[in-house]
Design a protein around this motif. Structure first.
Motif, PDB file in Angstrom:
ATOM      1  N   GLU A  22      33.321  80.541   1.616  1.00  0.00           N
ATOM      2  CA  GLU A  22      33.899  79.551   0.692  1.00  0.00           C
ATOM      3  C   GLU A  22      35.421  79.614   0.720  1.00  0.00           C
ATOM      4  O   GLU A  22      36.102  78.579   0.684  1.00  0.00           O
ATOM      5  CB  GLU A  22      33.384  79.808  -0.722  1.00  0.00           C
ATOM      6  CG  GLU A  22      31.905  79.486  -0.890  1.00  0.00           C
ATOM      7  CD  GLU A  22      31.372  79.942  -2.241  1.00  0.00           C
ATOM      8  OE1 GLU A  22      32.165  80.559  -3.001  1.00  0.00           O
ATOM      9  OE2 GLU A  22      30.191  79.687  -2.537  1.00  0.00           O
ATOM     10  N   ALA A  23      35.946  80.853   0.783  1.00  0.00           N
ATOM     11  CA  ALA A  23      37.403  81.003   0.830  1.00  0.00           C
ATOM     12  C   ALA A  23      37.949  80.420   2.124  1.00  0.00           C
ATOM     13  O   ALA A  23      39.004  79.764   2.129  1.00  0.00           O
ATOM     14  CB  ALA A  23      37.783  82.479   0.721  1.00  0.00           C
ATOM     15  N   ARG A  24      37.222  80.638   3.234  1.00  0.00           N
ATOM     16  CA  ARG A  24      37.666  80.082   4.515  1.00  0.00           C
ATOM     17  C   ARG A  24      37.687  78.544   4.445  1.00  0.00           C
ATOM     18  O   ARG A  24      38.661  77.908   4.856  1.00  0.00           O
ATOM     19  CB  ARG A  24      36.736  80.539   5.640  1.00  0.00           C
ATOM     20  CG  ARG A  24      37.119  79.953   7.014  1.00  0.00           C
ATOM     21  CD  ARG A  24      36.050  80.257   8.044  1.00  0.00           C
ATOM     22  NE  ARG A  24      35.940  81.690   8.255  1.00  0.00           N
ATOM     23  CZ  ARG A  24      36.712  82.378   9.109  1.00  0.00           C
ATOM     24  NH1 ARG A  24      37.639  81.743   9.812  1.00  0.00           N
ATOM     25  NH2 ARG A  24      36.554  83.673   9.263  1.00  0.00           N
ATOM     26  N   GLN A  80      26.825  88.081  -0.970  1.00  0.00           N
ATOM     27  CA  GLN A  80      27.747  87.377  -1.860  1.00  0.00           C
ATOM     28  C   GLN A  80      29.164  87.385  -1.309  1.00  0.00           C
ATOM     29  O   GLN A  80      29.871  86.379  -1.350  1.00  0.00           O
ATOM     30  CB  GLN A  80      27.711  88.032  -3.240  1.00  0.00           C
ATOM     31  CG  GLN A  80      28.602  87.329  -4.259  1.00  0.00           C
ATOM     32  CD  GLN A  80      28.550  88.025  -5.613  1.00  0.00           C
ATOM     33  OE1 GLN A  80      27.998  89.110  -5.742  1.00  0.00           O
ATOM     34  NE2 GLN A  80      29.119  87.395  -6.628  1.00  0.00           N
ATOM     35  N   LYS A  81      29.548  88.538  -0.773  1.00  0.00           N
ATOM     36  CA  LYS A  81      30.880  88.638  -0.186  1.00  0.00           C
ATOM     37  C   LYS A  81      31.019  87.706   1.006  1.00  0.00           C
ATOM     38  O   LYS A  81      32.066  87.076   1.210  1.00  0.00           O
ATOM     39  CB  LYS A  81      31.144  90.088   0.235  1.00  0.00           C
ATOM     40  CG  LYS A  81      32.549  90.316   0.757  1.00  0.00           C
ATOM     41  CD  LYS A  81      32.767  91.793   1.063  1.00  0.00           C
ATOM     42  CE  LYS A  81      34.211  92.019   1.566  1.00  0.00           C
ATOM     43  NZ  LYS A  81      34.442  93.445   1.904  1.00  0.00           N
ATOM     44  N   ALA A  82      29.918  87.624   1.808  1.00  0.00           N
ATOM     45  CA  ALA A  82      29.946  86.711   2.957  1.00  0.00           C
ATOM     46  C   ALA A  82      30.079  85.269   2.486  1.00  0.00           C
ATOM     47  O   ALA A  82      30.826  84.472   3.064  1.00  0.00           O
ATOM     48  CB  ALA A  82      28.685  86.887   3.790  1.00  0.00           C
ATOM     49  N   ARG A  83      29.309  84.930   1.392  1.00  0.00           N
ATOM     50  CA  ARG A  83      29.411  83.572   0.850  1.00  0.00           C
ATOM     51  C   ARG A  83      30.817  83.301   0.330  1.00  0.00           C
ATOM     52  O   ARG A  83      31.402  82.240   0.576  1.00  0.00           O
ATOM     53  CB  ARG A  83      28.391  83.367  -0.271  1.00  0.00           C
ATOM     54  CG  ARG A  83      26.952  83.270   0.190  1.00  0.00           C
ATOM     55  CD  ARG A  83      26.065  82.712  -0.912  1.00  0.00           C
ATOM     56  NE  ARG A  83      26.124  83.530  -2.119  1.00  0.00           N
ATOM     57  CZ  ARG A  83      25.341  84.567  -2.364  1.00  0.00           C
ATOM     58  NH1 ARG A  83      24.427  84.936  -1.456  1.00  0.00           N
ATOM     59  NH2 ARG A  83      25.442  85.251  -3.494  1.00  0.00           N
ATOM     60  N   PRO A 131      40.633  84.506  -2.243  1.00  0.00           N
ATOM     61  CA  PRO A 131      40.485  85.831  -1.627  1.00  0.00           C
ATOM     62  C   PRO A 131      41.014  85.833  -0.191  1.00  0.00           C
ATOM     63  O   PRO A 131      41.028  84.795   0.476  1.00  0.00           O
ATOM     64  CB  PRO A 131      38.965  86.063  -1.643  1.00  0.00           C
ATOM     65  CG  PRO A 131      38.412  85.062  -2.603  1.00  0.00           C
ATOM     66  CD  PRO A 131      39.334  83.898  -2.592  1.00  0.00           C
ATOM     67  N   ARG A 132      41.422  86.981   0.267  1.00  0.00           N
ATOM     68  CA  ARG A 132      41.850  87.112   1.658  1.00  0.00           C
ATOM     69  C   ARG A 132      40.636  87.151   2.572  1.00  0.00           C
ATOM     70  O   ARG A 132      39.576  87.657   2.225  1.00  0.00           O
ATOM     71  CB  ARG A 132      42.672  88.394   1.852  1.00  0.00           C
ATOM     72  CG  ARG A 132      44.095  88.283   1.330  1.00  0.00           C
ATOM     73  CD  ARG A 132      44.896  89.523   1.684  1.00  0.00           C
ATOM     74  NE  ARG A 132      44.965  89.728   3.120  1.00  0.00           N
ATOM     75  CZ  ARG A 132      45.853  89.133   3.924  1.00  0.00           C
ATOM     76  NH1 ARG A 132      46.727  88.288   3.406  1.00  0.00           N
ATOM     77  NH2 ARG A 132      45.862  89.367   5.221  1.00  0.00           N
ATOM     78  N   LEU A 133      40.815  86.619   3.770  1.00  0.00           N
ATOM     79  CA  LEU A 133      39.780  86.691   4.796  1.00  0.00           C
ATOM     80  C   LEU A 133      40.064  87.909   5.663  1.00  0.00           C
ATOM     81  O   LEU A 133      40.954  88.717   5.351  1.00  0.00           O
ATOM     82  CB  LEU A 133      39.811  85.409   5.633  1.00  0.00           C
ATOM     83  CG  LEU A 133      39.815  84.078   4.858  1.00  0.00           C
ATOM     84  CD1 LEU A 133      39.944  82.912   5.820  1.00  0.00           C
ATOM     85  CD2 LEU A 133      38.555  83.950   4.013  1.00  0.00           C
ATOM     86  N   ASP A 134      39.333  88.004   6.767  1.00  0.00           N
ATOM     87  CA  ASP A 134      39.723  89.064   7.706  1.00  0.00           C
ATOM     88  C   ASP A 134      41.120  88.740   8.220  1.00  0.00           C
ATOM     89  O   ASP A 134      41.539  87.580   8.264  1.00  0.00           O
ATOM     90  CB  ASP A 134      38.719  89.144   8.862  1.00  0.00           C
ATOM     91  CG  ASP A 134      38.683  87.847   9.662  1.00  0.00           C
ATOM     92  OD1 ASP A 134      39.449  87.721  10.641  1.00  0.00           O
ATOM     93  OD2 ASP A 134      37.896  86.960   9.281  1.00  0.00           O
ATOM     94  N   ARG A 135      41.850  89.775   8.623  1.00  0.00           N
ATOM     95  CA  ARG A 135      43.282  89.624   8.902  1.00  0.00           C
ATOM     96  C   ARG A 135      43.561  88.531   9.932  1.00  0.00           C
ATOM     97  O   ARG A 135      44.460  87.698   9.742  1.00  0.00           O
ATOM     98  CB  ARG A 135      43.859  90.945   9.390  1.00  0.00           C
ATOM     99  CG  ARG A 135      45.337  90.838   9.781  1.00  0.00           C
ATOM    100  CD  ARG A 135      45.936  92.178  10.118  1.00  0.00           C
ATOM    101  NE  ARG A 135      45.963  93.030   8.939  1.00  0.00           N
ATOM    102  CZ  ARG A 135      46.462  94.265   8.946  1.00  0.00           C
ATOM    103  NH1 ARG A 135      46.925  94.790  10.074  1.00  0.00           N
ATOM    104  NH2 ARG A 135      46.470  94.985   7.833  1.00  0.00           N
ATOM    105  N   LYS A 136      42.797  88.488  11.017  1.00  0.00           N
ATOM    106  CA  LYS A 136      43.057  87.516  12.082  1.00  0.00           C
ATOM    107  C   LYS A 136      42.884  86.093  11.578  1.00  0.00           C
ATOM    108  O   LYS A 136      43.767  85.238  11.767  1.00  0.00           O
ATOM    109  CB  LYS A 136      42.123  87.775  13.256  1.00  0.00           C
ATOM    110  CG  LYS A 136      42.350  86.808  14.412  1.00  0.00           C
ATOM    111  CD  LYS A 136      41.390  87.097  15.560  1.00  0.00           C
ATOM    112  CE  LYS A 136      41.613  86.096  16.694  1.00  0.00           C
ATOM    113  NZ  LYS A 136      40.665  86.319  17.815  1.00  0.00           N
ATOM    114  N   ALA A 137      41.745  85.839  10.938  1.00  0.00           N
ATOM    115  CA  ALA A 137      41.484  84.487  10.441  1.00  0.00           C
ATOM    116  C   ALA A 137      42.494  84.088   9.374  1.00  0.00           C
ATOM    117  O   ALA A 137      43.001  82.963   9.369  1.00  0.00           O
ATOM    118  CB  ALA A 137      40.063  84.397   9.885  1.00  0.00           C
TER     119      ALA A 137
END
Length: 410
Positions: A120-122, A113-116, A159-165
């Motif tokens: 979606e956030a990306r 779910q977090k990956a989805r 939501p925030r993504l990983d820091r780099k992205a």
């Protein structure tokens, strides 16, 4: 000695519990009867049942983290493994094993779910960035600015993504906003400069308009006011705080001039309408000279009428073509009568007309003979060609004869 399906107490007061691996020592009981010992350790078992049941519900119905759930399972498993209770401990172990499976499944589900959600956030942020980059080139300053502010609020809610992205997308998003702000600032700075230039130009136009407001040179001044209006429109708008005041001054100066002109023209119009009435009377008098029967008398009468006509002055512009056209028609009719009389009485003109008629008659007779000869020789092509030439000469002869008749004979 006392026992039940899951445990017993021996003669020494030692309490045992039955498991799949055989009997396990629960503890020692010296404070009362064996029945009380079993009842005590059975209550401890019921306590474990309640705790496991509560943990199962929390795993199913709350957002208990996998870490906390695992810690709780380990704690309960330790209590079960220590055999300090009498009851179906194997059943409790199976329930704890199932809880481990459930927690792991939930962990994977949350991970997916977090990956989805992350994907979606990306996608949502990439969409926001794309729109922001498109808006960066817009010249719809108000609408695009408001939309960019709305996009920022939307971004904050994602939501925030990983820091780099996340940093890379935010950098593009922020750069697009900055580019738009820079272009908008430059645009309005340029617009301010244009409006200041427009203000200076309109100040000059107002000054000239006010200087002309007292002029009585109606035609040139009215034309200059039209030019000033064209220049005013071409100058663009000044700053809002100046535009209305400048326009009121400009329009006010024109109103003064055109009001004065209107008053003068009203008097002039009344005079010209009176002139029109008098000229209409003269036209009626002139038209009575037609058709011309006595050329000398008609010429003298028309000269008298024309002298009175010229003394009257201007008539309204819209009536001028019609009234002057009627007068010119009479004048042309008299002139045509004079020309006809001259042609009729001019011997030289008559002689020239007679000579031309004779020449054309000779040419027609000659062509007719040539046609007859060509027909006799069987040369129809030549005869047809000469025939077409004869038609042209005959038309000229007919016209010359008609002109000769105007002199009184052939």
């Amino acid at each position: 000695m006392s026992s039940d399906p899951w445990g017993r107490v021996d003669e020494t007061g030692t309490v045992y519990v039955r498991t799949a691996d055989g009997e396990q020592v629960v503890g020692s009981w010296q404070a009362g009867s064996p029945e009380e010992a079993l009842a005590y350790f059975e209550r401890k078992y019921e306590g474990l049942v309640v705790e496991i049941g509560l943990l199962e519900r929390r795993v199913r119905t709350t957002d208990l983290s996998a870490k906390d759930a695992t810690a709780a399972i380990d704690h309960l498993r330790q209590q079960v493994d220590e055999h300090h209770a009498v009851g179906d401990l194997d059943a409790l172990r199976k329930r704890l094993d199932q809880l481990v499976t459930d927690v792991e499944a939930r962990r994977e589900e949350r991970k997916a779910q977090k990956a989805r959600q992350s994907d979606e956030a990306r996608q949502a942020k990439e969409k926001l960035v794309a729109e922001a980059e498109e808006l960066a080139a817009s010249e719809q300053w108000r609408a695009a600015g408001e939309r960019l502010r709305a996009l920022v609020d939307t971004w904050k809610g994602l939501p925030r993504l990983d820091r780099k992205a996340d940093d890379e997308l935010w950098h593009r998003f922020s750069h697009a906003r900055s580019a738009f702000s820079k272009r908008r600032k430059a645009h309005f700075a340029s617009l301010d400069a244009q409006r200041e230039e427009a203000r200076k130009t309109k100040e000059r136009l107002v000054a000239e308009a006010e200087a002309l407001s007292g002029s009585t040179d109606w035609g040139p001044t009215a034309a200059r006011y039209r030019e000033l209006m064209t220049d005013w429109k071409a100058a663009g708008r000044a700053q809002r705080e100046h535009e209305d005041d400048l326009w009121n001054r400009f329009r006010g100066a024109q109103d003064i001039f055109f009001q004065a002109r209107s008053e003068v023209f009203a008097e002039r119009d009344a005079e010209q309408r009176e002139n029109l009435t008098r000229k209409e009377e003269l036209v009626v008098e002139a038209e009575k000279l037609l058709p011309v029967s006595d050329l000398k008398a008609a010429r003298a009468a028309f000269r008298s009428i024309n002298e009175r006509w010229e003394a009257i002055g201007h008539v309204p512009r819209d009536a001028r073509p019609k009234i002057e056209g009627r007068m010119h028609a009479v004048e042309r009719a008299i002139q045509e009568s004079e020309e006809a009389e001259w042609r009729r009485t001019n011997p030289e003109a008559r002689a020239r007309a007679a000579g031309l008629t004779g020449q054309l008659q000779d040419a027609v007779d000659k062509l007719q003979k040539q046609i007859d000869a060509a027909r006799a020789a069987g040369n129809d092509a030549k005869a047809d060609k000469l025939g077409r030439e004869l038609e042209g000469r005959q038309a000229l002869l007919d016209q010359a004869l008609k002109g000769l008749e105007e002199f009184g004979g052939k």
